[in-house]
Design a protein around this motif. Structure first.
Motif, PDB file in Angstrom:
ATOM      1  N   MET A   1       0.839  -1.199   0.000  1.00  0.00           N
ATOM      2  CA  MET A   1       0.000   0.000   0.000  1.00  0.00           C
ATOM      3  C   MET A   1       0.877   1.252   0.000  1.00  0.00           C
ATOM      4  SD  MET A   1      -2.704   1.308   2.902  1.00  0.00           S
ATOM      5  CE  MET A   1      -3.742  -0.135   2.725  1.00  0.00           C
ATOM      6  N   ASN A   2       0.595   2.187  -0.885  1.00  0.00           N
ATOM      7  CA  ASN A   2       1.338   3.433  -0.922  1.00  0.00           C
ATOM      8  C   ASN A   2       0.824   4.395   0.146  1.00  0.00           C
ATOM      9  OD1 ASN A   2       2.905   2.665  -3.148  1.00  0.00           O
ATOM     10  ND2 ASN A   2       1.302   3.302  -4.574  1.00  0.00           N
ATOM     11  N   CYS A   3       1.734   5.231   0.626  1.00  0.00           N
ATOM     12  CA  CYS A   3       1.356   6.272   1.580  1.00  0.00           C
ATOM     13  C   CYS A   3       1.239   7.594   0.828  1.00  0.00           C
ATOM     14  CB  CYS A   3       2.387   6.380   2.695  1.00  0.00           C
ATOM     15  SG  CYS A   3       1.951   7.594   3.966  1.00  0.00           S
ATOM     16  N   GLU A   4       0.033   8.089   0.689  1.00  0.00           N
ATOM     17  CA  GLU A   4      -0.194   9.368   0.021  1.00  0.00           C
ATOM     18  C   GLU A   4       0.149  10.502   0.986  1.00  0.00           C
ATOM     19  OE1 GLU A   4      -0.940  10.079  -2.982  1.00  0.00           O
ATOM     20  OE2 GLU A   4      -1.649   8.179  -3.837  1.00  0.00           O
ATOM     21  N   VAL A   5       0.782  11.533   0.459  1.00  0.00           N
ATOM     22  CA  VAL A   5       1.216  12.661   1.288  1.00  0.00           C
ATOM     23  C   VAL A   5       0.702  13.962   0.699  1.00  0.00           C
ATOM     24  CG1 VAL A   5       3.202  13.962   2.148  1.00  0.00           C
ATOM     25  CG2 VAL A   5       3.296  11.461   2.060  1.00  0.00           C
ATOM     26  N   CYS A   6       0.163  14.810   1.565  1.00  0.00           N
ATOM     27  CA  CYS A   6      -0.248  16.149   1.156  1.00  0.00           C
ATOM     28  C   CYS A   6       0.445  17.162   2.058  1.00  0.00           C
ATOM     29  CB  CYS A   6      -1.766  16.300   1.257  1.00  0.00           C
ATOM     30  SG  CYS A   6      -2.370  17.927   0.714  1.00  0.00           S
ATOM     31  N   GLU A   7       1.349  17.934   1.493  1.00  0.00           N
ATOM     32  CA  GLU A   7       2.029  18.985   2.256  1.00  0.00           C
ATOM     33  C   GLU A   7       1.378  20.318   1.904  1.00  0.00           C
ATOM     34  OE1 GLU A   7       6.341  20.493   3.785  1.00  0.00           O
ATOM     35  OE2 GLU A   7       6.246  18.964   2.226  1.00  0.00           O
ATOM     36  N   LEU A   8       0.729  20.906   2.884  1.00  0.00           N
ATOM     37  CA  LEU A   8      -0.005  22.160   2.673  1.00  0.00           C
ATOM     38  C   LEU A   8       0.947  23.345   2.706  1.00  0.00           C
ATOM     39  CD1 LEU A   8      -2.993  21.307   5.027  1.00  0.00           C
ATOM     40  CD2 LEU A   8      -2.948  21.149   2.530  1.00  0.00           C
ATOM     41  N   LYS A   9       0.588  24.388   1.991  1.00  0.00           N
ATOM     42  CA  LYS A   9       1.442  25.567   1.900  1.00  0.00           C
ATOM     43  C   LYS A   9       1.650  26.190   3.282  1.00  0.00           C
ATOM     44  CE  LYS A   9      -0.069  29.525   0.480  1.00  0.00           C
ATOM     45  NZ  LYS A   9      -0.618  30.629  -0.344  1.00  0.00           N
ATOM     46  N   GLU A  10       2.782  26.810   3.459  1.00  0.00           N
ATOM     47  CA  GLU A  10       3.118  27.407   4.748  1.00  0.00           C
ATOM     48  C   GLU A  10       2.249  28.637   5.021  1.00  0.00           C
ATOM     49  OE1 GLU A  10       7.329  27.821   6.531  1.00  0.00           O
ATOM     50  OE2 GLU A  10       6.881  29.814   5.694  1.00  0.00           O
ATOM     51  N   LEU A  11       1.818  28.743   6.262  1.00  0.00           N
ATOM     52  CA  LEU A  11       1.038  29.895   6.704  1.00  0.00           C
ATOM     53  C   LEU A  11       1.859  30.708   7.691  1.00  0.00           C
ATOM     54  CD1 LEU A  11      -2.426  28.190   7.354  1.00  0.00           C
ATOM     55  CD2 LEU A  11      -1.811  29.665   5.423  1.00  0.00           C
ATOM     56  N   GLU A  12       1.866  32.015   7.492  1.00  0.00           N
ATOM     57  CA  GLU A  12       2.568  32.921   8.402  1.00  0.00           C
ATOM     58  C   GLU A  12       1.564  33.463   9.411  1.00  0.00           C
ATOM     59  OE1 GLU A  12       4.368  36.950   7.242  1.00  0.00           O
ATOM     60  OE2 GLU A  12       6.059  35.550   7.042  1.00  0.00           O
ATOM     61  N   VAL A  13       1.734  33.081  10.679  1.00  0.00           N
ATOM     62  CA  VAL A  13       0.726  33.414  11.679  1.00  0.00           C
ATOM     63  C   VAL A  13       1.368  34.035  12.913  1.00  0.00           C
ATOM     64  CG1 VAL A  13      -0.783  31.539  10.915  1.00  0.00           C
ATOM     65  CG2 VAL A  13       0.806  31.145  12.791  1.00  0.00           C
ATOM     66  N   GLU A  14       0.595  34.874  13.580  1.00  0.00           N
ATOM     67  CA  GLU A  14       0.984  35.360  14.893  1.00  0.00           C
ATOM     68  C   GLU A  14       0.476  34.381  15.947  1.00  0.00           C
ATOM     69  OE1 GLU A  14       0.789  39.748  15.545  1.00  0.00           O
ATOM     70  OE2 GLU A  14      -0.559  39.641  13.812  1.00  0.00           O
ATOM     71  N   GLN A  15       1.014  34.493  17.147  1.00  0.00           N
ATOM     72  CA  GLN A  15       0.672  33.520  18.176  1.00  0.00           C
ATOM     73  C   GLN A  15      -0.829  33.500  18.477  1.00  0.00           C
ATOM     74  OE1 GLN A  15       2.926  33.193  21.765  1.00  0.00           O
ATOM     75  NE2 GLN A  15       4.906  33.328  20.742  1.00  0.00           N
ATOM     76  N   PHE A  16      -1.467  34.652  18.503  1.00  0.00           N
ATOM     77  CA  PHE A  16      -2.885  34.666  18.857  1.00  0.00           C
ATOM     78  C   PHE A  16      -3.766  34.086  17.745  1.00  0.00           C
ATOM     79  CE2 PHE A  16      -2.751  38.542  16.372  1.00  0.00           C
ATOM     80  CZ  PHE A  16      -4.020  38.643  15.820  1.00  0.00           C
ATOM     81  N   GLU A  17      -3.199  33.873  16.557  1.00  0.00           N
ATOM     82  CA  GLU A  17      -3.958  33.299  15.438  1.00  0.00           C
ATOM     83  C   GLU A  17      -3.819  31.780  15.332  1.00  0.00           C
ATOM     84  OE1 GLU A  17      -3.531  37.042  12.302  1.00  0.00           O
ATOM     85  OE2 GLU A  17      -1.854  35.651  12.579  1.00  0.00           O
ATOM     86  N   ILE A  18      -2.878  31.211  16.075  1.00  0.00           N
ATOM     87  CA  ILE A  18      -2.572  29.785  15.926  1.00  0.00           C
ATOM     88  C   ILE A  18      -3.787  28.917  16.193  1.00  0.00           C
ATOM     89  CG2 ILE A  18      -1.258  27.860  16.891  1.00  0.00           C
ATOM     90  CD1 ILE A  18       1.043  29.815  17.398  1.00  0.00           C
ATOM     91  N   LYS A  19      -4.480  29.170  17.285  1.00  0.00           N
ATOM     92  CA  LYS A  19      -5.575  28.294  17.708  1.00  0.00           C
ATOM     93  C   LYS A  19      -6.660  28.206  16.634  1.00  0.00           C
ATOM     94  CE  LYS A  19      -8.556  27.282  21.668  1.00  0.00           C
ATOM     95  NZ  LYS A  19      -7.831  26.047  22.078  1.00  0.00           N
TER      96      LYS A  19
END
Length: 213
Positions: A1-19
């Protein structure tokens, strides 16, 4: 079985936006891999003009919230780093007929990439430093950042939907009458300095399949 991988684009966030950012992305991934009995629940973001869907399963919501809190705690201890969360789906199979051990066979991985930034300050002409609180964005900078992040987050939601609609052949059979997440999963918190980060990145580049006991 192959392992499919999806790497999402990087997001630039401030700490209060993480949640809110992680809640949006993690719940969207788990919702689209919950192919059994669920109670979908729409959630409106507080910081962005976006709506995402949760499974409506208490155990899933609890685990996501705990992992986000763990991630935020780690970011506070080690700020200004690029960090990554990996959501891995797997199935378990007995290693051998004479053994009680079982192997985890990973068939799908999602990499969520965050670049945690500090507030930035740029004084406008004729504006003294005392006019801006140290460490705060100006109004225009904050609006630009928020709009850019909201747009990137919307792109990621569409990317998730596109991936789950196109990548189906690798999914194992779904057990009947299952509720919530259709497959076992784990949420791992990584950083660029972690050895596990380098291992997973190497797997991502080579497409290597893993079996862990």
């Amino acid at each position: 079985m192959n392992c499919e991988v999806c790497e999402l684009k990087e997001l630039e966030v401030e700490q209060f936006e993480i949640k809110e950012v992680l809640s949006c992305v993690l719940h969207t991934i788990l919702f689209h891999r919950a192919l059994g009995l669920i109670r979908p629940k729409d959630v409106d973001c507080e910081l962005f003009e976006l709506t995402y869907v949760q499974c409506g399963v208490a155990d899933v919501e609890k685990e996501i919230e705990e992992k986000i809190d763990e991630f935020i705690h780690k970011v506070k201890k080690h700020p200004n780093r690029r960090s990554q969360i990996c959501v891995s789906f797997f199935e378990t199979k007995q290693a051998a007929w004479f053994s009680n051990k079982s192997d985890r066979i990973y068939f799908e991985r999602w990499f969520i990439n965050l670049n945690i930034i500090n507030h930035k300050t740029h004084n406008k002409p004729n504006q003294s430093k005392v006019d801006i609180d140290p460490g705060e964005f100006t109004f225009d900078e904050r609006e630009t950042h928020r709009n850019k992040l909201e747009s990137s987050l919307r792109e990621i939601l569409f990317e998730i939907i596109k991936f789950v609609n196109e990548k189906r052949d690798h999914l194992p059979n779904i057990p009947p009458n299952i509720e919530g997440a259709s497959f076992p999963y784990e949420i791992s918190i990584l950083s660029s300095s972690d050895s596990s980060f380098r291992v997973l990145k190497r797997m991502l580049q080579t497409g290597q399949q893993t079996m862990l006991s």
